[in-house]
Design an enzyme around this catalytic site. Structure first.
Site, short mmCIF file in Angstrom:
data_model
loop_
_atom_site.label_atom_id
_atom_site.label_comp_id
_atom_site.label_asym_id
_atom_site.label_seq_id
_atom_site.Cartn_x
_atom_site.Cartn_y
_atom_site.Cartn_z
N CYS A 261 -4.51 15.16 0.37
CA CYS A 261 -4.87 14.82 -1.00
C CYS A 261 -6.40 14.75 -1.16
CB CYS A 261 -4.29 13.47 -1.38
SG CYS A 261 -2.52 13.46 -1.66
N ASN B 196 -8.03 18.38 -2.92
CA ASN B 196 -6.81 18.58 -2.13
C ASN B 196 -6.90 19.91 -1.40
OD1 ASN B 196 -6.48 19.73 -4.73
ND2 ASN B 196 -4.25 19.62 -4.62
N GLU C 202 -8.11 12.42 -2.59
CA GLU C 202 -8.62 11.07 -2.29
C GLU C 202 -8.87 10.91 -0.80
OE1 GLU C 202 -6.01 11.96 -4.04
OE2 GLU C 202 -5.55 10.57 -5.66
N CYS D 51 -2.21 7.55 -0.53
CA CYS D 51 -3.64 7.43 -0.83
C CYS D 51 -4.00 6.02 -1.28
CB CYS D 51 -4.07 8.47 -1.85
SG CYS D 51 -4.22 10.12 -1.12
N CYS E 96 -1.36 8.96 -5.22
CA CYS E 96 -0.06 8.84 -4.55
C CYS E 96 -0.03 7.56 -3.69
CB CYS E 96 0.24 10.08 -3.71
SG CYS E 96 -0.55 10.08 -2.09
N GLU F 87 -4.29 22.26 0.51
CA GLU F 87 -2.89 22.52 0.88
C GLU F 87 -2.83 23.48 2.06
OE1 GLU F 87 -0.88 23.65 -2.74
OE2 GLU F 87 -1.05 21.61 -3.53
N1 THU Z 1 -2.44 15.31 -4.83
C1 THU Z 1 -3.67 14.77 -4.64
O1 THU Z 1 -4.59 15.43 -4.16
N2 THU Z 1 -3.86 13.47 -5.02
C2 THU Z 1 -2.92 12.68 -5.60
O2 THU Z 1 -3.17 11.53 -5.85
C3 THU Z 1 -1.61 13.24 -5.93
C4 THU Z 1 -1.32 14.57 -5.37
C5 THU Z 1 -2.24 16.70 -4.45
C6 THU Z 1 -1.35 16.92 -3.25
C7 THU Z 1 -0.87 18.33 -3.49
O3 THU Z 1 -1.83 19.24 -2.97
C8 THU Z 1 -0.83 18.45 -4.99
O4 THU Z 1 -1.63 17.40 -5.49
C9 THU Z 1 0.56 18.36 -5.58
O5 THU Z 1 1.22 17.23 -5.14
#
Ligand code: THU
Length: 129
Positions: free
Chosen positions: A52, A41, A54, A88, A85, A43
Site C-alpha cells: 500500500c 502503492n 501508506e 496500514c 486499510c 502492486e
Molecule cells: N491501497 C493502498 O495503497 N492504500 C489503502 O489504504 C487501500 C488500498 C492499494 C492496494 C492495492 O494496490 C490497491 O490499492 C487496491 O486495493
C-alpha cells in the site's frame, strides 16, 4: 491541512504501480524531523506481494531517520474513498498517537479528516510489549 503534504501525496499518486487493480493511491507523512515523505502503492503479478501507499511512505520515513508521524494525507484519483486499510492503520499506529490527523483526498480536493484514534480505537501498540 499542510499544502506541501498534499502536494507530495499527489505527486506520489502519479508514480503508483497499479496495473492489476487500477486503483492508484498516493500517501504522504509529515515526520517529527520536519520532513515529508511520499509513497505509492506498488502492486505485483503475485498479487499478495503488493504494498500500500501508506506502507511505502512509512518505509521512506524510517529509512531517512524519521521517528514519529505528525500528520498524513492519502489520495486517489477516483470516487472510492482513500480510508487506509486495516493493515496500514496498524503500521501508522507504530509511529503515531491517537490524535494524529489523517486527511483523505480525491481529485476534487479534501474529503474527510480522521484521527488515528477514530480509525483504530483500542489499538495495540509498542507500549503494550
Ligand atoms: N491501497 C493502498 O495503497 N492504500 C489503502 O489504504 C487501500 C488500498 C492499494 C492496494 C492495492 O494496490 C490497491 O490499492 C487496491 O486495493
Amino acid at each position: 491541512m499542510d499544502q506541501q503534504l498534499v502536494d507530495v501525496a499527489r505527486n506520489a499518486l502519479e508514480h503508483a504501480h497499479a496495473p492489476y487493480s487500477r486503483f492508484q493511491v498516493g500517501a504522504a507523512v509529515r515526520a517529527d524531523n520536519g520532513r515529508i515523505y511520499g509513497g505509492c502503492n506498488v502492486e505485483n503479478a503475485s498479487y499478495p506481494e503488493g504494498i500500500c501507499a501508506e506502507t511505502a511512505a512509512i518505509a521512506a520515513m524510517v529509512l531517512d531517520g524519521g521517528k514519529r508521524i505528525l500528520e498524513m494525507a492519502i489520495t486517489t484519483k477516483g470516487a472510492e474513498t482513500t480510508s487506509p486499510c486495516g493493515g496500514c492503520r496498524q503500521r501508522i499506529r507504530e509511529f503515531a498517537g491517537p490524535d494524529v490527523k489523517i486527511h483523505t483526498l480525491g481529485p476534487e480536493g479534501h474529503r474527510q479528516t480522521y484521527t488515528l484514534g477514530q480509525l483504530l480505537p483500542f489499538a495495540f501498540g509498542p507500549e503494550h510489549l
